[in-house]
Design a protein around this motif. Structure first.
Motif, PDB file in Angstrom:
ATOM      1  N   GLY A   1      52.304 -38.034 -50.490  1.00 19.08           N
ATOM      2  CA  GLY A   1      53.526 -38.784 -50.741  1.00 19.08           C
ATOM      3  C   GLY A   1      54.655 -38.247 -49.881  1.00 19.08           C
ATOM      4  N   ASP A   2      55.795 -38.930 -49.915  1.00 20.78           N
ATOM      5  CA  ASP A   2      56.919 -38.553 -49.068  1.00 20.78           C
ATOM      6  C   ASP A   2      57.692 -37.410 -49.709  1.00 20.78           C
ATOM      7  OD1 ASP A   2      58.938 -38.353 -47.285  1.00 20.78           O
ATOM      8  OD2 ASP A   2      59.884 -40.290 -47.744  1.00 20.78           O
ATOM      9  N   HIS A   3      57.537 -36.217 -49.131  1.00 20.67           N
ATOM     10  CA  HIS A   3      58.275 -35.047 -49.595  1.00 20.67           C
ATOM     11  C   HIS A   3      59.269 -34.571 -48.546  1.00 20.67           C
ATOM     12  CE1 HIS A   3      54.619 -34.905 -52.153  1.00 20.67           C
ATOM     13  NE2 HIS A   3      55.471 -34.456 -53.061  1.00 20.67           N
TER      14      HIS A   3
ATOM     15  N   ALA B   1      59.739 -30.563 -52.928  1.00 22.00           N
ATOM     16  CA  ALA B   1      60.102 -31.439 -51.817  1.00 22.00           C
ATOM     17  C   ALA B   1      61.369 -30.930 -51.155  1.00 22.00           C
ATOM     18  CB  ALA B   1      60.300 -32.868 -52.307  1.00 22.00           C
ATOM     19  N   THR B   2      61.613 -31.323 -49.896  1.00 18.63           N
ATOM     20  CA  THR B   2      62.870 -30.966 -49.250  1.00 18.63           C
ATOM     21  C   THR B   2      64.012 -31.576 -50.049  1.00 18.63           C
ATOM     22  OG1 THR B   2      62.726 -32.912 -47.842  1.00 18.63           O
ATOM     23  CG2 THR B   2      61.850 -30.867 -46.953  1.00 18.63           C
ATOM     24  N   GLY B   3      65.034 -30.779 -50.254  1.00 21.15           N
ATOM     25  CA  GLY B   3      66.162 -31.251 -51.049  1.00 21.15           C
ATOM     26  C   GLY B   3      66.039 -30.943 -52.515  1.00 21.15           C
ATOM     27  N   ASP B   4      64.845 -30.597 -52.984  1.00 17.50           N
ATOM     28  CA  ASP B   4      64.692 -30.202 -54.385  1.00 17.50           C
ATOM     29  C   ASP B   4      65.419 -28.881 -54.610  1.00 17.50           C
ATOM     30  OD1 ASP B   4      63.235 -32.321 -55.215  1.00 17.50           O
ATOM     31  OD2 ASP B   4      61.302 -31.294 -55.273  1.00 17.50           O
ATOM     32  N   ARG B   5      66.004 -28.755 -55.776  1.00 10.93           N
ATOM     33  CA  ARG B   5      66.588 -27.473 -56.156  1.00 10.93           C
ATOM     34  C   ARG B   5      65.506 -26.666 -56.848  1.00 10.93           C
ATOM     35  NH1 ARG B   5      72.121 -26.464 -59.661  1.00 10.93           N
ATOM     36  NH2 ARG B   5      72.370 -24.278 -59.094  1.00 10.93           N
TER      37      ARG B   5
ATOM     38  N   GLY C   1      61.889 -22.838 -50.810  1.00  9.43           N
ATOM     39  CA  GLY C   1      62.026 -24.061 -50.048  1.00  9.43           C
ATOM     40  C   GLY C   1      60.898 -24.103 -49.054  1.00  9.43           C
ATOM     41  N   LEU C   2      60.808 -25.193 -48.294  1.00  3.90           N
ATOM     42  CA  LEU C   2      59.708 -25.291 -47.333  1.00  3.90           C
ATOM     43  C   LEU C   2      59.762 -24.168 -46.308  1.00  3.90           C
ATOM     44  CD1 LEU C   2      59.471 -29.129 -46.648  1.00  3.90           C
ATOM     45  CD2 LEU C   2      58.308 -27.753 -48.363  1.00  3.90           C
ATOM     46  N   GLU C   3      60.973 -23.641 -46.032  1.00  4.74           N
ATOM     47  CA  GLU C   3      61.080 -22.568 -45.045  1.00  4.74           C
ATOM     48  C   GLU C   3      60.649 -21.217 -45.610  1.00  4.74           C
ATOM     49  OE1 GLU C   3      64.686 -21.868 -47.428  1.00  4.74           O
ATOM     50  OE2 GLU C   3      63.573 -23.643 -46.800  1.00  4.74           O
TER      51      GLU C   3
ATOM     52  N   ILE D   1      52.202 -31.569 -50.337  1.00  3.45           N
ATOM     53  CA  ILE D   1      53.526 -31.760 -49.749  1.00  3.45           C
ATOM     54  C   ILE D   1      53.436 -32.594 -48.474  1.00  3.45           C
ATOM     55  CG2 ILE D   1      55.400 -30.526 -48.568  1.00  3.45           C
ATOM     56  CD1 ILE D   1      54.964 -28.234 -50.597  1.00  3.45           C
ATOM     57  N   LYS D   2      52.414 -32.348 -47.667  1.00  5.04           N
ATOM     58  CA  LYS D   2      52.281 -33.045 -46.388  1.00  5.04           C
ATOM     59  C   LYS D   2      51.658 -34.434 -46.533  1.00  5.04           C
ATOM     60  CE  LYS D   2      52.685 -31.771 -42.674  1.00  5.04           C
ATOM     61  NZ  LYS D   2      53.781 -31.995 -41.692  1.00  5.04           N
TER      62      LYS D   2
END
Length: 566
Positions: free
Chosen positions: A285-287, A230-234, A243-245, A281-282
């Motif tokens: 749930g809220d990721h 998820a965004t913000g996950d380490r 990361g998502l990018e 991810i999409k």
């Protein structure tokens, strides 16, 4: 194709494979005067680092226990450092294609190097333990080639040239007792590290829907609990590699299959996995990914492991952990022993990777890069002679690159002295000369110092306009061109600690100067200057934003001299 249809080519060295090991190997040999042909079966150079796969080039500097705060100058020198610096300065936008271009440009600029892209080696002829020629095809032009060379260097990763020549190799994982490796399993098996597909996504200013194809895999949060997504996950590990990018290295599968013969199946399954993970991810749930959309994803599996060829010596875990010093060392490594669970993403309740940090830098001997079966066949890259456990650290691309420079340089010495590669490790004087050549070309070898009889600097009186404590002018003839301090670098028994550089006193103002004066006139034919380029810092093209923020990317390194006069 009949024999009459082949175009005959001749060179001193044929390098098969244009990944980082092959590019650096070919450049090293060509710059030292050999006629080199480099065959790459893809349209771009760089292998796993290319725009087709987009893995960042890592090595000793990203062990996980080293960093700027430790002041360990771990980053590899030589040609790979030259490439990283130029890519950084000319590619501030972090474009994968720009890195492809710079690698291409470097090869095209070498007058002794003939680059043959989209050209695959498909066969060889051998006689009396020698390869006499290799056959290659280029589908894009419907051409075929017979290439004669004195030395053949396989940098293909899978070992296509070596296999065609009949060189012996190993696959899978050795049993613990075979090399007395504590990290190995009790029983040998056919498992290997799997392959991965990376992706790049971009955040938009509005919601970006995604509908998964019907064949995509399905994943739950429990399936990915050991795989931050998820965004913000380490990300797993200390460096935020994904990361998502950028995507996730743990999108891995195929270690239970033949990563060569089953490569098409592995690619298709990895696409299903990638689409399934992105769907989760999409839509699962809220990721934090509502406004994110896929921008790019790979179609060529980033392969970690396949064959490992039999050399004159097999590097093993004990050599790595004990930081064994080899008299025929031509390179060094320092990445962790980084093994992955064979099931990849199909082992959801296990951590995807198992890290055992190497306590020190370790040496890689030339004997691991010379075939045990063919006297003029050498290897550079992930498929050199090593156990599965040792392979788990030597497989990193920067490590493969410095091995490539070592092998290319050794080939130069062999040809210029009428020797076969198989003869090189037997002579201490030969190894000494090869090591001195590597040092002159900015390579670092643990415990090896400059002893070049032609070097005039040690015979000079040295004075400077100013100097700092520990950075005295006399350091320029210490025989070493990088600082050794901090911890977790080279073993202290061999490290020769110290700054090994002149540092002027900033309070004394500019310009600062250093002077070499001889009692008698000397004839100077060449001056070599080695500047500090911040080898304690990470520096590699990455598409992971968190990783890139750890670097001084896009401009010359702040330590590096910007202007000087001789």
């Amino acid at each position: 194709m009949t024999a009459s249809n082949y175009q005959d080519l001749d060179c001193d060295v044929l390098v098969a494979g244009g990944g980082m090991a092959g590019v650096v190997c070919a450049l090293a040999a060509a710059r030292n005067g050999l006629r080199v042909i480099l065959c790459q079966d893809r349209p771009v150079l760089g292998g796993n680092a290319s725009s087709e796969i987009r893995m960042h080039i890592l090595g000793a500097e990203a062990n996980g226990t080293r960093g700027e705060e430790l002041a360990v100058e771990a980053r590899e020198g030589g040609i790979i450092e030259e490439l990283r610096l130029e890519i950084s300065c000319r590619n501030p936008q972090r474009s994968a294609c720009m890195q492809d271009f710079i690698l291409l440009e470097k090869c095209l600029q070498e007058p002794n190097l003939t680059l043959m892209l989209t050209t695959a080696v498909i066969g060889t002829e051998t006689e009396n333990r020698l390869i006499t020629c290799a056959y290659a095809t280029r589908e894009s032009t419907e051409d075929a080639f017979r290439i004669k060379a004195k030395i053949f260097i396989d940098c293909t990763g899978d070992g296509r040239l070596a296999v065609e020549a009949g060189a012996s190799y190993h696959t899978g994982r050795e049993a613990r007792k075979e090399y007395n490796e504590s990290l190995a399993d009790e029983q040998a098996d056919d498992f290997s590290l799997g392959s991965s597909l990376l992706f790049q996504a971009r955040k938009h200013d509005r919601p970006m829907p995604f509908k998964a194809p019907s064949w995509a895999r399905k994943f739950t949060e429990d399936d990915l609990k050991y795989r931050p997504h998820a965004t913000g996950d380490r990300d797993w590990g200390d460096y935020g590699f994904g990361g998502l990018e950028y995507g996730y290295w743990w999108l891995e599968w195929g270690g239970h299959l033949d990563t060569i013969k089953d490569n098409e199946e592995i690619r298709n399954e990895l696409l299903a996995i990638l689409m399934g993970v992105w769907d989760h991810i999409k839509n699962g749930g809220d990721h934090g990914a509502e406004n994110w959309a896929l921008e790019w994803f790979g179609f060529i599996p980033g392969k970690r492991e396949s064959r490992r060829f039999c050399g004159q010596y097999t590097l093993n875990q004990n050599d790595i952990v004990d930081a064994r010093v080899f008299p025929d060392a031509i390179a060094y490594g320092g990445w962790a022993i980084d093994r992955h669970v064979p099931g990849g993403i199909d082992a959801p309740h296990r951590e995807p990777g198992m890290i055992n940090h190497t306590p020190y830098f370790y040496s890689i001997p030339l004997r691991c890069c010379v075939s045990a079966d063919l006297d003029n066949l050498m290897f550079a890259g992930r498929h050199i002679s090593a156990t599965h456990i040792a392979f788990a650290t030597i497989r990193l691309m920067a490590t493969c690159a410095v091995v490539g420079q070592g092998v290319g340089t050794a080939a130069v010495y062999a040809i210029k002295n009428g020797l076969q590669p198989a003869e090189l490790p037997d002579s201490p004087q030969t190894i000494h000369q090869i090591q001195q050549m590597l040092l002159r070309d900015d390579a670092y070898l643990i415990g090896v110092t400059n002893q070049d009889a032609l070097d005039l600097a040690p015979k000079a009186e040295i004075a400077a306009s100013s100097e700092t404590a520990g950075g005295e002018a006399i350091n320029i003839i210490s025989g070493q061109t990088r600082s050794v301090h901090g911890h977790n670098g080279a073993h202290p028994q061999y490290a020769r600690p110290g700054a090994h550089r002149w540092m002027s006193d900033p309070h004394k103002g500019w310009p600062a100067s250093i002077t070499l004066r001889w009692d008698q006139p000397v004839q100077v034919t060449e001056i070599r200057l080695v500047f500090d380029t911040g080898l304690h810092r990470l520096l590699t093209l990455t598409h992971a934003d968190a990783f890139a923020r750890k670097m001084k990317w896009g401009y010359p390194q702040p330590e590096t001299i910007k202007d000087y006069i001789i």
